[in-house]
Design a protein around this motif. Structure first.
Motif, short mmCIF file in Angstrom:
data_model
loop_
_atom_site.label_atom_id
_atom_site.label_comp_id
_atom_site.label_asym_id
_atom_site.label_seq_id
_atom_site.Cartn_x
_atom_site.Cartn_y
_atom_site.Cartn_z
N ILE A 7 -10.62 -0.55 2.37
CA ILE A 7 -9.17 -2.01 1.65
C ILE A 7 -9.63 -3.02 1.79
CG2 ILE A 7 -6.94 -2.61 2.12
CD1 ILE A 7 -5.88 0.05 4.10
N THR A 8 -9.34 -3.26 0.85
CA THR A 8 -10.15 -5.42 0.16
C THR A 8 -9.32 -5.87 1.43
OG1 THR A 8 -8.91 -5.33 -1.52
CG2 THR A 8 -11.00 -4.39 -2.22
N GLU A 9 -8.00 -6.31 1.54
CA GLU A 9 -7.81 -6.72 2.25
C GLU A 9 -8.05 -6.50 3.70
OE1 GLU A 9 -4.03 -6.09 -0.58
OE2 GLU A 9 -5.76 -4.57 0.64
N HIS A 10 -8.62 -5.88 4.57
CA HIS A 10 -9.64 -6.04 5.62
C HIS A 10 -10.71 -5.99 5.65
CE1 HIS A 10 -6.39 -4.97 7.58
NE2 HIS A 10 -5.92 -3.75 6.45
N ASP A 11 -12.25 -5.30 4.24
CA ASP A 11 -13.14 -5.16 4.17
C ASP A 11 -13.20 -5.12 2.85
OD1 ASP A 11 -13.88 -4.57 6.98
OD2 ASP A 11 -13.21 -2.55 6.63
N LEU A 12 -14.28 -6.62 2.21
CA LEU A 12 -14.80 -6.64 0.84
C LEU A 12 -16.56 -6.64 0.98
CD1 LEU A 12 -14.37 -10.89 1.33
CD2 LEU A 12 -12.44 -9.19 0.32
N ILE A 13 -16.19 -4.56 0.55
CA ILE A 13 -16.99 -3.78 0.27
C ILE A 13 -16.66 -3.08 -1.58
CG2 ILE A 13 -17.90 -3.22 2.89
CD1 ILE A 13 -16.98 -0.43 1.99
N GLU A 14 -17.74 -3.08 -1.56
CA GLU A 14 -18.09 -2.28 -3.82
C GLU A 14 -16.94 -1.52 -3.72
OE1 GLU A 14 -20.78 -0.24 -6.50
OE2 GLU A 14 -22.09 -1.29 -4.85
N GLU A 15 -16.41 -0.51 -2.95
CA GLU A 15 -16.02 0.94 -2.54
C GLU A 15 -14.20 0.56 -2.22
OE1 GLU A 15 -20.30 2.00 -1.43
OE2 GLU A 15 -19.18 0.57 -1.05
N ALA A 16 -14.29 -0.64 -1.54
CA ALA A 16 -12.88 -1.12 -1.55
C ALA A 16 -12.15 -1.37 -2.12
CB ALA A 16 -12.65 -2.50 -0.48
N LYS A 17 -10.62 -0.46 -1.93
CA LYS A 17 -9.48 -0.94 -2.85
C LYS A 17 -8.45 -1.96 -2.37
CE LYS A 17 -10.28 4.18 -4.49
NZ LYS A 17 -9.73 5.00 -4.34
N THR A 18 -7.55 -2.45 -3.63
CA THR A 18 -6.14 -2.99 -2.44
C THR A 18 -5.38 -2.04 -1.88
OG1 THR A 18 -5.15 -3.10 -4.36
CG2 THR A 18 -6.74 -4.82 -4.32
N PHE A 19 -4.94 -2.55 -0.75
CA PHE A 19 -3.79 -1.43 -0.35
C PHE A 19 -2.69 -0.97 -1.26
CE2 PHE A 19 0.09 -0.33 0.98
CZ PHE A 19 -0.17 -0.05 1.89
N GLN A 20 -2.79 -1.01 -2.24
CA GLN A 20 -1.73 -1.02 -3.45
C GLN A 20 -1.98 -0.21 -4.36
OE1 GLN A 20 1.88 -1.35 -3.95
NE2 GLN A 20 1.37 -2.90 -2.13
N GLU A 21 -3.49 0.01 -4.58
CA GLU A 21 -4.35 1.09 -5.50
C GLU A 21 -4.53 2.31 -4.12
OE1 GLU A 21 -7.99 -0.25 -7.75
OE2 GLU A 21 -8.06 -1.61 -5.98
N GLU A 118 -24.59 3.33 10.87
CA GLU A 118 -24.80 1.45 11.64
C GLU A 118 -25.47 0.94 10.85
OE1 GLU A 118 -25.11 -0.29 15.47
OE2 GLU A 118 -24.89 1.02 15.75
N MET A 119 -26.78 0.86 10.34
CA MET A 119 -27.60 0.00 9.26
C MET A 119 -27.51 0.67 8.24
SD MET A 119 -31.38 0.01 10.99
CE MET A 119 -32.07 -1.57 9.71
N LYS A 120 -27.24 1.15 7.38
CA LYS A 120 -26.19 1.05 6.17
C LYS A 120 -25.13 0.09 6.08
CE LYS A 120 -28.78 4.86 4.24
NZ LYS A 120 -28.73 6.45 4.17
N LEU A 121 -24.22 0.64 7.33
CA LEU A 121 -23.01 -0.12 7.16
C LEU A 121 -23.23 -1.70 7.54
CD1 LEU A 121 -19.75 0.33 7.37
CD2 LEU A 121 -20.07 1.14 9.28
N ALA A 122 -23.87 -1.69 8.50
CA ALA A 122 -23.82 -3.40 8.58
C ALA A 122 -24.10 -4.01 6.73
CB ALA A 122 -24.65 -3.39 9.57
N LYS A 123 -25.14 -3.35 7.18
CA LYS A 123 -25.88 -4.48 5.89
C LYS A 123 -24.51 -4.52 4.80
CE LYS A 123 -29.33 -3.89 2.09
NZ LYS A 123 -29.06 -5.38 1.81
N LYS A 124 -23.95 -3.42 4.54
CA LYS A 124 -22.42 -3.38 3.32
C LYS A 124 -22.13 -4.75 3.49
CE LYS A 124 -21.62 0.50 0.84
NZ LYS A 124 -22.11 -0.26 -0.44
N LEU A 125 -21.35 -4.13 4.82
CA LEU A 125 -20.33 -5.08 5.32
C LEU A 125 -20.75 -6.75 5.15
CD1 LEU A 125 -18.81 -3.76 8.40
CD2 LEU A 125 -17.52 -4.07 6.10
#
Length: 132
Positions: A7-21, A118-125
């Motif tokens: 959720i973009t309100e928590h995590d700013l990654i490309e795959e995130a959506k807003t809570f409303q979405e 873990e490495m892929k997630l850390a890079k994405k975050l």
């Protein structure tokens, strides 16, 4: 590997959506919701730390801060919270199909595979936070 439930309100990654979405019309079947939540809560921990987040609607405390995987999908710890609290919260059909066909117990994920996730997630975050 696919990143789901961010959720973009928590995590700013490309795959995130807003809570409303994530909110849809109608509720999922209760047994499916239980299966989804059980699957999410029993994933292997990829990354965790001391801390918590807050519900984007009512500011309720959500803990713990962690990311999980089943070897195919990676999701944030807050995802099971939102599924439990908001019955119209909608997930990608791929994860729903996997949960419905998945064996009752999560497969063990070897440590080298978990380290790679873990490495892929850390890079994405980290990449998602650039510019903020």
């Amino acid at each position: 590997m696919k990143f789901i439930g961010f959720i973009t309100e928590h995590d700013l990654i490309e795959e995130a959506k807003t809570f409303q979405e994530y909110l849809t019309q109608g509720q999922k079947e209760e047994s499916l919701m239980r299966q989804l939540i059980n699957h999410l809560e029993n994933g292997a921990i990829v990354l965790s730390w001391l801390g918590y987040s807050f519900d984007v609607v009512d500011n309720a405390l959500i803990a713990p801060n962690a990311y999980y995987t089943d070897g195919t999908f990676v999701w944030p710890g807050y995802l099971s919270y939102y599924l439990s609290k908001y019955p119209t919260f909608n997930l990608d059909k791929e994860i729903i199909n996997q949960v419905l066909t998945y064996e009752r117990t999560l497969q063990a994920i070897n440590s080298s595979r978990l380290a790679g996730i873990e490495m892929k997630l850390a890079k994405k975050l980290t990449d998602g936070c650039e510019g903020y």
